[in-house]
Design a protein around this motif. Structure first.
Motif, mmCIF file in Angstrom:
data_model
loop_
_atom_site.group_PDB
_atom_site.id
_atom_site.type_symbol
_atom_site.label_atom_id
_atom_site.label_comp_id
_atom_site.label_asym_id
_atom_site.label_seq_id
_atom_site.Cartn_x
_atom_site.Cartn_y
_atom_site.Cartn_z
ATOM 1 N N UNK A 4 1.384 -1.028 0.467
ATOM 2 C CA UNK A 4 0.202 -0.119 0.259
ATOM 3 C C UNK A 4 0.905 1.321 -0.286
ATOM 4 N N UNK A 5 1.668 1.047 0.718
ATOM 5 C CA UNK A 5 2.779 2.725 1.006
ATOM 6 C C UNK A 5 4.168 2.362 -0.290
ATOM 7 N N UNK A 6 4.173 2.834 -0.555
ATOM 8 C CA UNK A 6 5.642 3.276 -1.869
ATOM 9 C C UNK A 6 5.248 2.244 -2.932
ATOM 10 N N UNK A 7 4.560 1.841 -3.201
ATOM 11 C CA UNK A 7 4.773 0.433 -4.027
ATOM 12 C C UNK A 7 5.745 0.490 -5.374
ATOM 13 N N UNK A 8 5.999 1.696 -5.311
ATOM 14 C CA UNK A 8 7.052 1.383 -6.386
ATOM 15 C C UNK A 8 6.578 1.700 -7.983
ATOM 16 N N UNK A 9 7.362 0.950 -8.938
ATOM 17 C CA UNK A 9 7.152 1.849 -10.512
ATOM 18 C C UNK A 9 6.612 0.376 -10.898
ATOM 19 N N UNK A 10 6.636 -0.307 -10.224
ATOM 20 C CA UNK A 10 6.741 -1.692 -11.412
ATOM 21 C C UNK A 10 5.782 -2.115 -12.439
ATOM 22 N N UNK A 11 4.895 -2.187 -11.639
ATOM 23 C CA UNK A 11 3.397 -2.409 -12.279
ATOM 24 C C UNK A 11 3.007 -0.905 -13.177
ATOM 25 N N UNK A 12 3.590 0.156 -13.504
ATOM 26 C CA UNK A 12 3.317 1.086 -15.070
ATOM 27 C C UNK A 12 5.315 0.531 -15.400
ATOM 28 N N UNK A 13 5.391 0.352 -15.619
ATOM 29 C CA UNK A 13 7.327 -0.758 -15.803
ATOM 30 C C UNK A 13 6.782 -1.905 -17.053
ATOM 31 N N UNK A 54 -4.416 1.762 -15.257
ATOM 32 C CA UNK A 54 -3.037 2.473 -15.786
ATOM 33 C C UNK A 54 -2.362 3.189 -15.430
ATOM 34 N N UNK A 55 -2.993 4.199 -15.318
ATOM 35 C CA UNK A 55 -3.177 5.812 -15.054
ATOM 36 C C UNK A 55 -3.168 6.184 -13.620
ATOM 37 N N UNK A 56 -4.148 4.714 -12.503
ATOM 38 C CA UNK A 56 -3.545 5.059 -11.108
ATOM 39 C C UNK A 56 -1.795 4.567 -11.277
ATOM 40 N N UNK A 57 -1.571 3.621 -11.950
ATOM 41 C CA UNK A 57 -0.214 3.275 -11.603
ATOM 42 C C UNK A 57 1.199 4.184 -12.151
ATOM 43 N N UNK A 58 0.412 4.830 -13.087
ATOM 44 C CA UNK A 58 1.676 5.944 -13.453
ATOM 45 C C UNK A 58 1.512 6.973 -12.742
ATOM 46 N N UNK A 59 0.034 7.515 -11.614
ATOM 47 C CA UNK A 59 0.656 7.973 -10.032
ATOM 48 C C UNK A 59 1.632 7.575 -9.357
ATOM 49 N N UNK A 60 1.418 6.661 -9.206
ATOM 50 C CA UNK A 60 2.190 6.425 -8.443
ATOM 51 C C UNK A 60 3.662 6.137 -8.392
ATOM 52 N N UNK A 68 13.048 5.646 -8.173
ATOM 53 C CA UNK A 68 13.395 5.817 -8.556
ATOM 54 C C UNK A 68 12.595 5.796 -10.493
ATOM 55 N N UNK A 69 12.144 6.669 -10.473
ATOM 56 C CA UNK A 69 11.611 6.894 -11.813
ATOM 57 C C UNK A 69 12.058 8.152 -12.516
ATOM 58 N N UNK A 70 12.858 8.375 -12.913
ATOM 59 C CA UNK A 70 13.485 9.484 -12.950
ATOM 60 C C UNK A 70 14.064 8.969 -14.865
ATOM 61 N N UNK A 71 14.392 7.811 -14.821
ATOM 62 C CA UNK A 71 14.787 7.249 -16.293
ATOM 63 C C UNK A 71 13.249 6.919 -16.895
#
Length: 403
Positions: A4-13, A54-60, A68-71
């Motif tokens: 729930x807390x800070x789930x990262x970026x894997x779903x959007x990746x 997809x939008x929810x995952x992008x925002x997260x 770290x989602x800079x790249x």
């Protein structure tokens, strides 16, 4: 990084690795503009398979300090903005998928407790030294964290309305859920710890029951998509580019999947969009064949139930729209649920939110958006004992020519 807390970026990746990804990251330009303001509570409703998760995952992925989602984002449209890095991975994000939680809770009655305790447990792991042992709610913990550290939260709730839709008659659960939402978002204290709240689901905020809990939210719906209009579905330019890439006929794609009328008002004027069903466009490109792909994600029996209500001339309205015409409606009486219907206008308004109709806000009329959805109506009607419906359909040369 938690569930729930800070789930990262894997779903959007995973979304970015798909063969087809249409870049909608400029939605972040809007959320970045309102974050930390009185307009930072957003409820964006849209039909199934129109990119809600997809939008929810992008925002997260963008806001979470747990990755770290800079790249990931620097090569996308939002990466071209001067403000790109201002909010990038700067917030504690709480991401809730209510549909998944409802299933994993074991018993639907445990859903709210499951969500609250799951978030609270992870907040205690991350900030246990500033959360008193007496705190029993996730929003209480966020208040203490903010008071001690100054940190604020981005709260993202996917399928926020599933309990409103699926458990309409479960009064005890509904009341518990509404109280949870009220504690999370309503009052002076939440304005201190919430930097941004983004709710997404099929229905707008329900009138009466949840209004007092969520009446501070800015709503973007299929009736009035506002500044988010171009991020709901695919645009003409996006579909044209895909058709060129996959050697598919653009006009045929338009006939099959276009027709969702959305309007955006801004200081620069009014901009109209005729959006495409994203699920169907992607499937058509990948399979190199036009067909009824969005329809296949839910049985036509769901549509049939609403048509069979036949209140206040609903049957005649459906026949009229199948012939390619529009129907004037009043959307103001719809109570934003799937059970409270007083007139045919309430049913037709629900069908707009479900994606079975499109609404023209200028003429206040609804119509069937495209060929794919027309076929869904025909599938539903073909199983009904309506002789006059069949006769009217056969008599409509315009309908026959469109199929």
């Amino acid at each position: 990084m938690g569930r729930f807390l800070n789930p990262g970026n894997k779903a959007f990746q995973k979304t970015l690795k798909s063969e087809i990804y249409v870049d909608k990251t400029m939605l972040l330009a809007y959320t970045n503009k309102v974050i930390g303001s009185d307009m930072a509570c957003i409820c964006n409703s849209r039909p199934r398979r129109f990119g809600k998760s997809i939008t929810a995952n992008m925002l997260a992925a963008y806001y979470s300090r747990g990755c770290d989602s800079f790249d990931m984002f620097s090569t996308l449209k939002v990466g071209r903005l001067d403000s790109f890095e201002t909010n990038l991975n700067k917030y504690d994000v709480i991401h809730i998928d209510v549909q998944w939680c409802m299933m994993d809770a074991g018993e639907v009655q445990n859903t709210v407790k499951y969500i609250n305790n799951g978030i609270l447990d992870e907040l205690i792991i991350a900030y246990g030294d500033v959360i008193p042992d007496t705190v029993k709610t996730a929003y209480g913990a966020m208040s203490y964290i903010n008071a001690a550290t100054g940190n604020t939260f981005v709260i993202i709730i996917d399928e926020w309305d599933v309990l409103i839709r699926d458990e309409a008659n479960n009064n005890e659960l509904q009341e518990e859920y509404i109280n949870f939402l009220r504690g999370m978002f309503k009052g002076t204290e939440p304005t201190k710890y919430i930097a941004l709240a983004y709710l997404t689901g099929i229905l707008p905020i329900k009138k009466l029951k949840t209004q007092s809990a969520l009446n501070n939210f800015e709503e973007f719906t299929m009736l009035d998509a506002g500044a988010l209009a171009s991020y709901i579905g695919f645009t003409d330019d996006e579909v044209r580019e895909l058709c060129d890439r996959y050697d598919m006929d653009f006009e045929e794609a338009r006939a099959w999947y276009n027709g969702y009328k959305l309007v955006s008002h801004s200081k620069y004027g009014v901009k109209k969009y005729a959006m495409y069903s994203p699920k169907s466009v992607v499937e058509a490109m990948l399979k190199h064949k036009f067909g009824t792909y969005w329809n296949q994600t839910e049985t036509y029996e769901a549509l049939k139930v609403y048509i069979q209500m036949n209140m206040d001339g609903l049957k005649d309205a459906v026949i009229k729209m199948l012939a390619g015409e529009s129907e004037k409606i009043n959307t103001g009486t719809f109570e934003n649920d799937m059970t409270s219907f007083a007139t045919k206008d309430d049913v037709l308004t629900l069908l707009v939110h479900l994606g079975y109709l499109t609404y023209d806000s200028e003429t206040e009329e609804v119509s069937i958006p495209n060929r794919e959805v027309s076929k869904e109506y025909l599938n539903a009607i073909s199983t009904m004992d309506w002789d006059e419906v069949s006769k009217s359909i056969k008599a409509s040369q315009k309908l026959l020519e469109s199929l």
